[in-house]
Design an enzyme around this catalytic site. Structure first.
Site, PDB file in Angstrom:
ATOM      1  CG  ASP A 132      -5.059  46.348 -25.295  1.00  0.00           C
ATOM      2  OD1 ASP A 132      -3.920  46.306 -26.042  1.00  0.00           O
ATOM      3  OD2 ASP A 132      -5.996  45.176 -25.364  1.00  0.00           O
ATOM      4  CG  MET A 133      -6.705  53.452 -28.905  1.00  0.00           C
ATOM      5  SD  MET A 133      -6.609  54.345 -27.160  1.00  0.00           S
ATOM      6  CE  MET A 133      -4.885  55.436 -27.776  1.00  0.00           C
ATOM      7  CE  LYS A 137      -5.897  46.264 -42.468  1.00  0.00           C
ATOM      8  NZ  LYS A 137      -7.345  45.591 -43.318  1.00  0.00           N
ATOM      9  N   GLY A 138      -7.722  49.368 -36.364  1.00  0.00           N
ATOM     10  CA  GLY A 138      -8.882  50.016 -35.889  1.00  0.00           C
ATOM     11  C   GLY A 138     -10.217  48.468 -35.563  1.00  0.00           C
ATOM     12  CB  ALA A 139     -11.086  46.437 -32.935  1.00  0.00           C
ATOM     13  NE  ARG A 142     -14.628  42.725 -29.329  1.00  0.00           N
ATOM     14  CZ  ARG A 142     -14.206  42.624 -28.187  1.00  0.00           C
ATOM     15  NH1 ARG A 142     -15.906  42.546 -27.241  1.00  0.00           N
ATOM     16  NH2 ARG A 142     -13.498  42.171 -27.012  1.00  0.00           N
ATOM     17  NE  ARG A 143     -10.741  38.715 -33.243  1.00  0.00           N
ATOM     18  CZ  ARG A 143     -11.185  40.388 -32.674  1.00  0.00           C
ATOM     19  NH1 ARG A 143     -10.390  41.084 -30.666  1.00  0.00           N
ATOM     20  NH2 ARG A 143     -11.063  41.456 -32.793  1.00  0.00           N
ATOM     21  CB  THR A 161      -2.766  44.667 -40.041  1.00  0.00           C
ATOM     22  OG1 THR A 161      -3.132  43.744 -40.645  1.00  0.00           O
ATOM     23  CG2 THR A 161      -1.033  43.494 -40.804  1.00  0.00           C
ATOM     24  CG  HIS A 162      -4.583  38.866 -38.451  1.00  0.00           C
ATOM     25  ND1 HIS A 162      -5.520  40.064 -37.915  1.00  0.00           N
ATOM     26  CD2 HIS A 162      -3.838  38.026 -37.452  1.00  0.00           C
ATOM     27  CE1 HIS A 162      -5.335  39.551 -36.708  1.00  0.00           C
ATOM     28  NE2 HIS A 162      -4.475  38.635 -36.196  1.00  0.00           N
ATOM     29  NE  ARG A 191      -0.340  45.973 -29.618  1.00  0.00           N
ATOM     30  CZ  ARG A 191      -1.685  45.842 -28.365  1.00  0.00           C
ATOM     31  NH1 ARG A 191      -2.437  46.172 -28.500  1.00  0.00           N
ATOM     32  NH2 ARG A 191      -0.740  44.917 -28.038  1.00  0.00           N
TER      33      ARG A 191
END
Ligand code: FAD
Length: 308
Positions: free
Chosen positions: A134-135, A187-189, A288-289, A226-227, A184
């Site tokens: 993961d980034m 967008k970035g979180a 966060r979600r 992405t969603h 992967r």
């Protein structure tokens, strides 16, 4: 920041609210919409269910920002147990794992995180599957890509994650679009400063499309996380135009988010990988979600109100 978002993120740091949410019996069901559960057995059960529906999975043992060597070791052990379970249950062909280097000691020492991640990669190889790193926030990007390059010397299937909101990402996409390279694109979180990331969501979307084109034209294996219905549509059209068959790339979405769309895409012949988080540290992830999308919060509050 959107006021609701900052309110929820504020609540995320509030111990009283945390205890309330964690102990309310009804929140179990709501939490379970986004989180597989707390144990390895829960994670495996959800994996079996998703694989049974024709989806593939990447599992995330929740826990980040470890500044304690013992906690980093606990995270490694959780992954080893999970991988052995996936193998034992015949699920490893359709399920890999996602690892956050911060959860295995990156903040303490990059070498420690690399060695811990290497142990997970070795176990994944034995089980017959792969790892994706993961980034996290931009201060860790160079370190994470360094560790990735080292791991790939032994485990070339180790997946990378690149974030479209960073200015640097087109260059990183070009560098990583090589044969066998799993990348992967999301967008970035994280909340990033404008010096390194696009503040305007439209610019992020445009960046995503530019990066998708680079990855689709390259020789690697792109994984589009992405969603966003518009981006899914664009990626599908660009892939077709560039002669990428379904199976030559994949879509990825989070567990519990747009589940019908996940099945629709799989029904069209695409590989769809569901990112499944589990573990006792589910609270921050859930918050966060909820912060990302007011509709999720409304769903959560409705459930709390209606089923006391
Ligand atoms: C598999 C996966 C792995 C990820 N890994 C990383 C990582 O390693 N590092 C990182 O920084 N970030 C990661 N992310 C998070 C990512 O960067 C985004 O923060 C997150 O995916 C939200 O962006 P989005 O592309 O879904 O679009 P958004 O801009 O959040 O949403 C765009 C549109 O998508 C639709 N949508 C979004 N959410 C919902 C919903 N709940 N229900 C219905 N429709 C919805 C809506 O139409 C919305 O307008 C990952 C995401 C996924 C899916």
């Amino acid at each position: 920041m959107h006021p609701l978002r900052s309110l929820i993120l504020g609540a995320a740091g509030n111990d009283v609210i945390r205890r309330l949410v964690a102990t309310a019996p009804v929140s179990r069901d709501v939490v379970r919409r986004f989180v597989a559960g707390e144990t390895t057995a829960d994670a495996i059960a959800v994996t079996r269910e998703l694989v049974g529906k024709g989806l593939t999975v990447t599992l995330d043992y929740l826990g980040e920002d470890t500044t304690d060597e013992a906690l980093a070791e606990q995270t490694v052990q959780a992954y080893l147990e999970l991988l052995s379970g996936l193998h034992g249950q015949g699920l490893a062909r359709n399920a890999e794992v996602s690892v956050k280097l911060s959860a295995v000691g990156q903040a303490l020492d990059e070498g420690l995180a690399r060695d811990n991640a290497a142990r997970v990669c070795a176990a994944a190889e034995q089980a017959g599957t792969t790892v994706t790193l993961d980034m996290e926030d931009h201060t860790t990007t160079d370190s994470t890509l360094r560790v990735l390059a080292e791991l790939r010397r032994t485990w070339p299937g180790t997946g990378a994650v690149l974030q479209a909101y960073l200015h640097r990402t087109e260059l990183d996409c070009a560098r990583l679009a090589t044969a066998g390279s799993r990348v992967r694109l999301c967008k970035g979180a994280y909340a990033e400063p404008p010096q390194v990331a696009y503040p305007d969501p439209h610019d992020v979307d445009r960046g995503y499309v530019r990066c998708a084109n680079i990855l689709l034209r390259g020789d690697g294996f792109p994984m589009f996380a992405t969603h966003d219905p518009r981006l899914v549509q664009i990626v599908e059209a660009r892939a077709e135009a560039l002669g990428r068959k379904p199976g030559g790339f994949e879509f990825q979405m989070l567990y519990g988010i747009r589940p019908e769309e996940q099945l629709r895409l799989a029904g069209r012949g695409h590989t769809v990988r569901v990112y499944v988080p589990y573990g006792v540290q589910w609270y921050g992830y859930l918050m966060r979600r909820l912060a990302e999308r007011p509709a999720n919060t409304a769903f959560f509050l409705r459930a709390l109100a209606s089923r006391k």
